[in-house]
Design a protein around this motif. Structure first.
Motif, short mmCIF file in Angstrom:
data_model
loop_
_atom_site.label_atom_id
_atom_site.label_comp_id
_atom_site.label_asym_id
_atom_site.label_seq_id
_atom_site.Cartn_x
_atom_site.Cartn_y
_atom_site.Cartn_z
N ASN A 22 -18.79 7.38 -8.16
CA ASN A 22 -17.69 6.49 -8.55
C ASN A 22 -16.73 6.26 -7.39
O ASN A 22 -16.33 5.13 -7.10
N LEU A 23 -16.35 7.35 -6.72
CA LEU A 23 -15.43 7.23 -5.60
C LEU A 23 -16.08 6.45 -4.45
O LEU A 23 -15.43 5.64 -3.79
N ARG A 24 -17.36 6.67 -4.24
CA ARG A 24 -18.07 5.91 -3.20
C ARG A 24 -18.01 4.41 -3.48
O ARG A 24 -17.76 3.61 -2.58
N ASP A 25 -18.20 4.06 -4.75
CA ASP A 25 -18.16 2.64 -5.12
C ASP A 25 -16.78 2.04 -4.88
O ASP A 25 -16.65 0.90 -4.45
N TRP A 26 -15.72 2.82 -5.18
CA TRP A 26 -14.36 2.33 -4.94
C TRP A 26 -14.12 2.12 -3.45
O TRP A 26 -13.49 1.14 -3.05
N ILE A 28 -16.24 1.34 -1.24
CA ILE A 28 -16.96 0.14 -0.81
C ILE A 28 -16.29 -1.12 -1.35
O ILE A 28 -16.14 -2.12 -0.64
N LYS A 29 -15.86 -1.07 -2.61
CA LYS A 29 -15.27 -2.24 -3.25
C LYS A 29 -13.91 -2.58 -2.66
O LYS A 29 -13.53 -3.76 -2.60
N PHE A 30 -13.17 -1.56 -2.22
CA PHE A 30 -11.84 -1.78 -1.65
C PHE A 30 -11.84 -1.26 -0.21
O PHE A 30 -11.39 -0.15 0.06
N PRO A 31 -12.33 -2.07 0.73
CA PRO A 31 -12.49 -1.60 2.11
C PRO A 31 -11.21 -1.62 2.93
O PRO A 31 -11.19 -1.12 4.05
N LYS A 32 -10.12 -2.19 2.38
CA LYS A 32 -8.89 -2.28 3.13
C LYS A 32 -7.70 -1.77 2.31
O LYS A 32 -7.74 -1.79 1.08
N GLY A 33 -6.67 -1.36 3.02
CA GLY A 33 -5.42 -0.98 2.37
C GLY A 33 -5.42 0.44 1.82
O GLY A 33 -6.33 1.23 2.05
N ILE A 34 -4.37 0.75 1.08
CA ILE A 34 -4.21 2.08 0.49
C ILE A 34 -4.98 2.15 -0.83
O ILE A 34 -4.82 1.30 -1.70
N LEU A 35 -5.81 3.16 -0.97
CA LEU A 35 -6.54 3.42 -2.20
C LEU A 35 -6.12 4.79 -2.71
O LEU A 35 -6.48 5.82 -2.14
N SER A 36 -5.29 4.81 -3.75
CA SER A 36 -4.76 6.06 -4.29
C SER A 36 -5.56 6.47 -5.52
O SER A 36 -5.70 5.68 -6.45
N VAL A 37 -6.07 7.70 -5.52
CA VAL A 37 -7.00 8.14 -6.56
C VAL A 37 -6.50 9.44 -7.21
O VAL A 37 -6.33 10.46 -6.51
N VAL A 38 -6.25 9.40 -8.51
CA VAL A 38 -5.97 10.64 -9.25
C VAL A 38 -7.18 11.55 -9.10
O VAL A 38 -8.31 11.16 -9.44
N SER A 39 -6.98 12.75 -8.58
CA SER A 39 -8.11 13.54 -8.09
C SER A 39 -8.40 14.82 -8.86
O SER A 39 -9.24 15.62 -8.44
N ASP A 40 -7.69 15.05 -9.96
CA ASP A 40 -7.97 16.27 -10.74
C ASP A 40 -8.54 15.92 -12.11
O ASP A 40 -8.33 16.64 -13.08
N LYS A 56 -17.19 11.25 3.81
CA LYS A 56 -16.34 11.15 5.00
C LYS A 56 -16.62 9.88 5.79
O LYS A 56 -15.69 9.21 6.24
N SER A 57 -17.88 9.53 5.96
CA SER A 57 -18.21 8.34 6.74
C SER A 57 -17.67 7.07 6.08
O SER A 57 -17.22 6.14 6.76
N TYR A 58 -17.71 7.02 4.74
CA TYR A 58 -17.16 5.87 4.02
C TYR A 58 -15.65 5.79 4.19
O TYR A 58 -15.07 4.71 4.36
N ILE A 59 -14.99 6.95 4.11
CA ILE A 59 -13.54 7.01 4.22
C ILE A 59 -13.07 6.58 5.60
O ILE A 59 -12.13 5.79 5.75
N LEU A 60 -13.74 7.06 6.63
CA LEU A 60 -13.35 6.74 8.00
C LEU A 60 -13.71 5.31 8.38
O LEU A 60 -13.15 4.76 9.33
N ALA A 61 -14.62 4.71 7.63
CA ALA A 61 -15.03 3.33 7.92
C ALA A 61 -14.06 2.30 7.34
O ALA A 61 -14.10 1.13 7.72
N ARG A 62 -13.18 2.73 6.42
CA ARG A 62 -12.25 1.80 5.80
C ARG A 62 -11.13 1.41 6.76
O ARG A 62 -10.73 2.19 7.61
#
Length: 210
Positions: A22-26, A28-40, A56-62
């Motif tokens: 799910n997080l991977r899809d987000w 990819i879907k939102f490649p720019k800007g701040i993506l804030s995710v409730v994580s618990d 990590k590679s997806y996160i650093l690629a944004r």
């Protein structure tokens, strides 16, 4: 999966797999800007130590920042870790670095969110000598932060050599009689809605004064 508590081939952790996908899809879907995710939602520590390294590679690629958002528990301990902090404040992580270096497998709860993110993503050291997370990752605790907790959070981060700017803090529900989702151990949120009519249909039935 490397151990039984994180699932195995015979008994996979489907929640962790689903959350990772799910997080991977987000990402990819939102490649720019701040993506804030409730994580618990299921397990904060598993998300940070198990899922984030795999993404990590997806996160650093944004072209932007992924913001990890814990939302339950003691904000001070969640953000900064429990370490060897004395309740009277006399120790304030005095032996934390020693313990961490001599026990690299120290539990995530002892390290806390910011230190764990540093372990995974690294970053830079600012002019004041404090560690600043890579610009692609950060954290927010947007609820239940009082002035007392804010001071403790910054003190603990400083004692670990971590910059205060690694985290964004918010008051949240403490503006509402100091009740949080942990007060009764229950929270309800609307995550799905059904609209019976289109906006155009609705507006066509309203008078200009409506």
């Amino acid at each position: 999966f490397p151990s039984h508590d994180r699932g195995s081939v015979e008994n996979p952790d489907y929640l962790a797999i689903a959350e990772c996908l799910n997080l991977r899809d987000w990402l990819i879907k939102f490649p720019k800007g701040i993506l804030s995710v409730v994580s618990d939602t299921f397990d904060l520590w598993k998300l940070i130590t198990f899922i984030l390294p795999r993404l990590k590679s997806y996160i650093l690629a944004r072209d932007g920042k992924l913001v990890i958002r814990p939302d339950s528990g003691d904000p001070v301990d969640i953000i900064c870790g429990t370490g060897n902090y004395s309740e009277d404040g006399s120790d304030s992580f005095g032996n934390f670095e020693h313990d961490r270096k001599n026990n690299p497998n120290v539990s995530p709860q002892i390290k806390g969110v910011i230190e764990l993110l540093w372990d995974i993503f690294g970053g830079t050291v600012n002019e004041q000598g404090y560690k600043l997370l890579d610009s692609h990752i950060g954290a927010i605790y947007g609820d239940s932060i009082t002035l007392d907790r804010q001071v403790k959070i910054y003190d603990r981060l400083a004692s670990k050599g971590l910059a205060a700017t690694n985290i964004v803090l918010g008051i949240g529900s403490f503006t509402y009689q100091y009740n949080t989702r942990d007060t009764l151990g229950f929270a309800a949120k609307g995550a799905w809605f059904e609209v019976a009519e289109t906006v155009t249909d609705y507006l066509s039935t309203q008078s200009p004064e409506a």
